[in-house]
Design a protein around this motif. Structure first.
Motif, PDB file in Angstrom:
ATOM      1  N   LYS A 158       0.759  -1.292   0.151  1.00 12.67           N
ATOM      2  CA  LYS A 158       0.060  -0.027   0.069  1.00 12.67           C
ATOM      3  C   LYS A 158       0.968   1.225  -0.016  1.00 12.67           C
ATOM      4  O   LYS A 158       1.919   1.381   0.787  1.00 12.67           O
ATOM      5  N   LEU A 159       0.538   2.235  -0.919  1.00 10.07           N
ATOM      6  CA  LEU A 159       1.248   3.391  -0.915  1.00 10.07           C
ATOM      7  C   LEU A 159       0.846   4.459  -0.034  1.00 10.07           C
ATOM      8  O   LEU A 159       1.656   5.193   0.677  1.00 10.07           O
ATOM      9  N   LYS A 160      -0.329   4.526   0.412  1.00  9.42           N
ATOM     10  CA  LYS A 160      -1.162   5.681   1.059  1.00  9.42           C
ATOM     11  C   LYS A 160      -1.782   4.848   2.164  1.00  9.42           C
ATOM     12  O   LYS A 160      -2.524   5.983   2.770  1.00  9.42           O
ATOM     13  N   GLU A 161      -1.724   3.883   2.339  1.00  9.06           N
ATOM     14  CA  GLU A 161      -2.357   3.122   3.578  1.00  9.06           C
ATOM     15  C   GLU A 161      -1.430   2.532   4.323  1.00  9.06           C
ATOM     16  O   GLU A 161      -0.294   2.175   3.894  1.00  9.06           O
ATOM     17  N   ASP A 162      -1.705   2.011   5.703  1.00  3.16           N
ATOM     18  CA  ASP A 162      -0.867   1.315   6.484  1.00  3.16           C
ATOM     19  C   ASP A 162      -0.686  -0.129   6.286  1.00  3.16           C
ATOM     20  O   ASP A 162      -1.488  -0.513   5.179  1.00  3.16           O
ATOM     21  N   ALA A 163       0.120  -0.947   6.726  1.00  2.91           N
ATOM     22  CA  ALA A 163       0.050  -2.204   6.440  1.00  2.91           C
ATOM     23  C   ALA A 163      -0.932  -2.979   6.884  1.00  2.91           C
ATOM     24  O   ALA A 163      -1.350  -4.156   6.304  1.00  2.91           O
ATOM     25  N   ALA A 164      -1.664  -2.528   8.008  1.00  8.59           N
ATOM     26  CA  ALA A 164      -2.933  -3.322   8.465  1.00  8.59           C
ATOM     27  C   ALA A 164      -3.905  -3.227   7.085  1.00  8.59           C
ATOM     28  O   ALA A 164      -4.670  -4.334   7.194  1.00  8.59           O
ATOM     29  N   ALA A 165      -3.910  -2.243   6.529  1.00  5.16           N
ATOM     30  CA  ALA A 165      -4.965  -2.088   5.487  1.00  5.16           C
ATOM     31  C   ALA A 165      -4.638  -3.129   4.370  1.00  5.16           C
ATOM     32  O   ALA A 165      -5.511  -3.749   3.936  1.00  5.16           O
ATOM     33  N   ALA A 166      -3.132  -3.093   4.334  1.00  5.25           N
ATOM     34  CA  ALA A 166      -2.793  -4.168   3.222  1.00  5.25           C
ATOM     35  C   ALA A 166      -3.358  -5.471   3.572  1.00  5.25           C
ATOM     36  O   ALA A 166      -3.651  -6.267   2.639  1.00  5.25           O
ATOM     37  N   LEU A 167      -2.935  -5.799   4.631  1.00  5.09           N
ATOM     38  CA  LEU A 167      -3.081  -7.125   5.282  1.00  5.09           C
ATOM     39  C   LEU A 167      -4.970  -7.598   5.072  1.00  5.09           C
ATOM     40  O   LEU A 167      -5.080  -8.497   4.975  1.00  5.09           O
ATOM     41  N   LYS A 168      -5.663  -6.480   5.552  1.00  6.40           N
ATOM     42  CA  LYS A 168      -6.985  -6.533   5.597  1.00  6.40           C
ATOM     43  C   LYS A 168      -7.702  -6.886   4.220  1.00  6.40           C
ATOM     44  O   LYS A 168      -8.499  -7.633   3.898  1.00  6.40           O
ATOM     45  N   GLN A 169      -6.951  -6.284   3.129  1.00 11.72           N
ATOM     46  CA  GLN A 169      -7.164  -6.487   1.707  1.00 11.72           C
ATOM     47  C   GLN A 169      -7.033  -8.006   1.253  1.00 11.72           C
ATOM     48  O   GLN A 169      -7.859  -8.664   0.680  1.00 11.72           O
ATOM     49  N   ILE A 170      -5.994  -8.515   1.704  1.00  8.20           N
ATOM     50  CA  ILE A 170      -5.735  -9.966   1.426  1.00  8.20           C
ATOM     51  C   ILE A 170      -6.696 -10.915   1.931  1.00  8.20           C
ATOM     52  O   ILE A 170      -7.149 -11.816   1.329  1.00  8.20           O
ATOM     53  N   LYS A 171      -7.197 -10.437   3.053  1.00  8.45           N
ATOM     54  CA  LYS A 171      -8.170 -11.285   3.900  1.00  8.45           C
ATOM     55  C   LYS A 171      -9.446 -11.212   3.184  1.00  8.45           C
ATOM     56  O   LYS A 171     -10.318 -12.107   3.026  1.00  8.45           O
ATOM     57  N   LEU A 187       0.721 -14.551   5.074  1.00 12.06           N
ATOM     58  CA  LEU A 187       0.063 -13.213   4.357  1.00 12.06           C
ATOM     59  C   LEU A 187       1.115 -11.919   4.959  1.00 12.06           C
ATOM     60  O   LEU A 187       1.295 -11.981   5.997  1.00 12.06           O
ATOM     61  N   ILE A 188       1.436 -11.012   3.969  1.00 14.48           N
ATOM     62  CA  ILE A 188       2.607  -9.996   4.310  1.00 14.48           C
ATOM     63  C   ILE A 188       1.875  -8.756   3.692  1.00 14.48           C
ATOM     64  O   ILE A 188       1.631  -8.365   2.659  1.00 14.48           O
ATOM     65  N   GLY A 189       1.184  -7.857   4.727  1.00 10.89           N
ATOM     66  CA  GLY A 189       1.020  -6.588   4.281  1.00 10.89           C
ATOM     67  C   GLY A 189       2.102  -5.646   4.355  1.00 10.89           C
ATOM     68  O   GLY A 189       2.659  -5.811   5.615  1.00 10.89           O
ATOM     69  N   VAL A 190       2.211  -4.729   3.393  1.00 11.70           N
ATOM     70  CA  VAL A 190       3.494  -3.664   3.550  1.00 11.70           C
ATOM     71  C   VAL A 190       2.849  -2.312   3.067  1.00 11.70           C
ATOM     72  O   VAL A 190       2.137  -2.075   2.321  1.00 11.70           O
ATOM     73  N   SER A 191       3.642  -1.256   3.898  1.00  3.58           N
ATOM     74  CA  SER A 191       2.966   0.072   3.504  1.00  3.58           C
ATOM     75  C   SER A 191       4.401   0.792   3.184  1.00  3.58           C
ATOM     76  O   SER A 191       5.555   0.311   3.316  1.00  3.58           O
ATOM     77  N   GLY A 250       7.882   1.114   4.655  1.00  2.36           N
ATOM     78  CA  GLY A 250       7.460   1.613   5.941  1.00  2.36           C
ATOM     79  C   GLY A 250       7.479   0.610   6.984  1.00  2.36           C
ATOM     80  O   GLY A 250       8.498  -0.172   7.620  1.00  2.36           O
ATOM     81  N   GLU A 251       6.288  -0.126   7.261  1.00  2.34           N
ATOM     82  CA  GLU A 251       5.980  -1.127   8.133  1.00  2.34           C
ATOM     83  C   GLU A 251       5.440  -2.228   7.424  1.00  2.34           C
ATOM     84  O   GLU A 251       5.096  -2.188   6.079  1.00  2.34           O
ATOM     85  N   TRP A 252       5.573  -3.548   7.987  1.00  4.79           N
ATOM     86  CA  TRP A 252       4.836  -4.542   7.387  1.00  4.79           C
ATOM     87  C   TRP A 252       4.473  -5.513   8.634  1.00  4.79           C
ATOM     88  O   TRP A 252       4.967  -5.736   9.663  1.00  4.79           O
ATOM     89  N   ILE A 253       3.257  -6.247   8.232  1.00  8.75           N
ATOM     90  CA  ILE A 253       2.720  -7.131   9.296  1.00  8.75           C
ATOM     91  C   ILE A 253       2.801  -8.615   8.560  1.00  8.75           C
ATOM     92  O   ILE A 253       2.545  -8.918   7.535  1.00  8.75           O
ATOM     93  N   ILE A 254       3.363  -9.615   9.111  1.00  8.40           N
ATOM     94  CA  ILE A 254       3.410 -10.875   8.690  1.00  8.40           C
ATOM     95  C   ILE A 254       2.117 -11.799   9.470  1.00  8.40           C
ATOM     96  O   ILE A 254       2.107 -11.842  10.925  1.00  8.40           O
ATOM     97  N   GLU A 255       1.489 -12.480   9.047  1.00 11.94           N
ATOM     98  CA  GLU A 255       0.339 -13.282   9.364  1.00 11.94           C
ATOM     99  C   GLU A 255       0.431 -14.798   8.835  1.00 11.94           C
ATOM    100  O   GLU A 255       0.253 -14.947   7.620  1.00 11.94           O
ATOM    101  N   GLU A 256       0.593 -15.787   9.621  1.00 14.69           N
ATOM    102  CA  GLU A 256       0.515 -17.019   9.187  1.00 14.69           C
ATOM    103  C   GLU A 256      -1.000 -17.638   9.208  1.00 14.69           C
ATOM    104  O   GLU A 256      -1.581 -17.628  10.201  1.00 14.69           O
ATOM    105  N   LEU A 257      -1.521 -18.204   8.052  1.00 14.34           N
ATOM    106  CA  LEU A 257      -2.879 -18.905   8.104  1.00 14.34           C
ATOM    107  C   LEU A 257      -2.909 -20.256   8.738  1.00 14.34           C
ATOM    108  O   LEU A 257      -1.731 -20.826   8.901  1.00 14.34           O
TER     109      LEU A 257
END
Length: 535
Positions: A485-498, A515-519, A528-535
């Protein structure tokens, strides 16, 4: 390797090739077509595609060297004409080669012309009234015709090399154009003295008036009946090089069929006319067979610096080069010395090729022809968009690969962040300060290049059934799903994947899914930041 089968690497003389029994892919039927159907031709093909050898073959034919063509296609075609016309005639041949020389000043071009014309003037004489290159050329054509009673064959190899060399020096480029335009105009004004003229090059500089006076020029670059005039078709590959393919397969522990598939993936795919057989670059194939190694040889012969710089200056969307470029036929055969001219030159130079054609809209779809060109070109782009020097490019990608294979996602992301932490100075738009759009553009391109280059070693895909994620990497034990995500945070990126359920289609593979959400950090111009979540 069977050393009795000689591979013609670097051999550009047809006489040498035939006299010394090198392997030869028979292209002589095209010589017959050219000699029988027209007068003044132009052929655009990428470098290392066999243009010089083809010109040398034309030269041998028009010099009447019948013995060199024994057993080739043209021998039968000519014999069929016996009694209808005089065959295997000898003509005066003027051969101008621009491959020789470094065109960094006008004197370099002048020297080439002087050597070419002076050699001919020793044979056919001079005139004091001829005080420039064009007049000397015109006088030589007339005197050669009068002396021999035969029209002249004019062969010009890589006519555009001075123009390509000076693309980033506009005053010199303009000077070259003026001299070349005057010289080439003689091919029309002296038409009565010319049996055949054949010019080769990488680009057709029609928009800058090189050929504006030469309206009798027949450009066969995109003509179906001449699509196979240079290069090697798959049919020719199997017919001529079966022993070499088998040796290559054995050396790399592949079956014959898998070896052919690898050759196609890495080196096949050039298309100059829709719905015609695709072509291999001869230089790459011959080097593969010589070394029995699947290396990338074509890019080792030169780096397209001016193209890389031009793409960057225009902020071109680099991912489009991977099969999403559309252009008209006029655009493909054109060149304009201005911003926005990169795609025609990329096509003519062999970095892009025809991947499809929309008959209704009359639009060509372009993309990289094969893995050799795709990865070679992307590696050349890599240091211009990411914070690495060229020598570290392959090494850097290797480190990304090792991280992802070992499941070291944190290390992978830290590496991605570090290479983008300081964009090259020339990406800053000085007149308006740092442009956020430009920083975002470079961020997108750098991410694309890292993942695209990883595709050499890892299965990589992006399309999914419910939307489109930015990248999916598959290894033997894991599947990584990335969203940036360019203009949103990593949580928004992860939310989109889900929410778009990108992972659903991969669950049946029984692998660990991450799942890796990156801003993007606009202030730091990097990840910027990233969030890693395992299914």
């Amino acid at each position: 390797m069977d050393f009795s089968r000689k591979l013609p690497i670097g051999v550009q003389s047809f006489k040498v090739l035939r006299d010394d029994n090198y392997l030869y892919v028979d292209k002589t039927e095209y010589i017959y077509k050219l000699a029988s159907t027209g007068r003044v031709y132009f052929l655009s093909r990428p470098r290392r595609f066999g243009k010089s050898l083809f010109l040398s073959t034309l030269e041998a034919y028009f010099l009447g060297k019948k013995e060199l063509f024994k057993g080739l296609a043209i021998e039968k075609l000519e014999e069929a004409e016996k009694g209808k016309r005089e065959i295997w005639q000898e003509y005066p041949v003027f051969y101008l080669d621009f491959n020789v020389g470094k065109y960094d000043c006008i004197e370099a071009l002048n020297t080439n012309f002087n050597v070419f014309l002076s050699d001919l003037e020793e044979k056919y004489g001079t005139s004091r009234a001829e005080d420039n290159f064009a007049k000397r050329f015109e006088g030589l054509l007339k005197r050669a015709y009068e002396k021999t009673g035969k029209q002249v064959v004019v062969l010009i190899d890589e006519y555009d090399k001075p123009l390509l060399y000076s693309m980033e020096n506009q005053p010199l480029n303009d000077e070259y154009r003026a001299v070349l335009k005057s010289f080439y105009s003689v091919l029309k004004s002296s038409d009565q003295y010319i049996r055949l003229a054949f010019l080769t090059g990488v680009t057709k500089f029609s928009k800058v008036s090189i050929f504006s006076d030469l309206n009798n020029l027949n450009d066969i670059s995109l003509v179906p009946q001449f699509s196979g005039i240079c290069g090697i078709t798959h049919t020719e590959l199997l017919k001529t090089f079966e022993p070499e393919i088998r040796a290559l397969a054995e050396a790399n522990e592949l079956s014959y069929e898998d070896c052919i598939k690898t050759l196609q993936q890495k080196y096949d795919g050039y298309c100059f006319v829709p719905e015609t057989e695709r072509m291999y670059n001869p230089f790459s194939l011959l080097n593969v067979f010589f070394g029995n190694q699947f290396e990338y040889y074509w890019f080792a012969t030169g780096t397209p610096t001016f193209l890389v710089n031009s793409l960057k200056r225009s902020d071109y969307h680099i991912p489009n080069l991977d099969g999403n470029v559309e252009m008209t036929s006029a655009g493909l055969s054109d060149y304009r010395a201005e911003a926005g001219s990169e795609i025609p030159v990329l096509f003519q130079a062999g970095y892009l090729t025809i991947k499809g054609y929309d008959k209704l809209l009359q639009l060509y779809r372009l993309g990289f022809p094969n893995d050799e060109v795709r990865y070679g070109f992307l590696y050349n782009l890599f240091p211009n968009y990411c914070n690495v020097v060229y020598a570290e490019g392959p090494f850097c990608i290797a480190q990304f690969y090792r991280d992802i294979i070992a499941g070291r996602v944190e290390e992978f992301m830290q590496r991605l962040k570090s290479i983008m932490a300081s964009l090259p100075y020339d990406t800053v738009k000085k007149e308006s300060g740092e442009s956020i759009a430009l920083r975002e553009h470079n961020f997108q391109v750098c991410v694309y290049l890292v993942f695209a280059l990883l595709g050499q070693f890892i299965e990589l895909e992006t399309p999914v059934s419910n939307g489109r994620t930015d990248a999916v990497i598959k290894t033997d034990s894991r599947i990584y799903i990335f969203e940036f995500k360019l203009k949103e945070d990593a949580a928004a990126a992860l939310k989109q994947i889900k929410e778009k359920n990108y992972a659903e289609r991969f669950k049946a593979e029984n692998k660990k899914i991450l799942l890796i959400g990156v801003s993007f950090d606009a202030e730091e111009k990097t990840v910027g930041e990233w969030i890693i979540e395992e299914l």
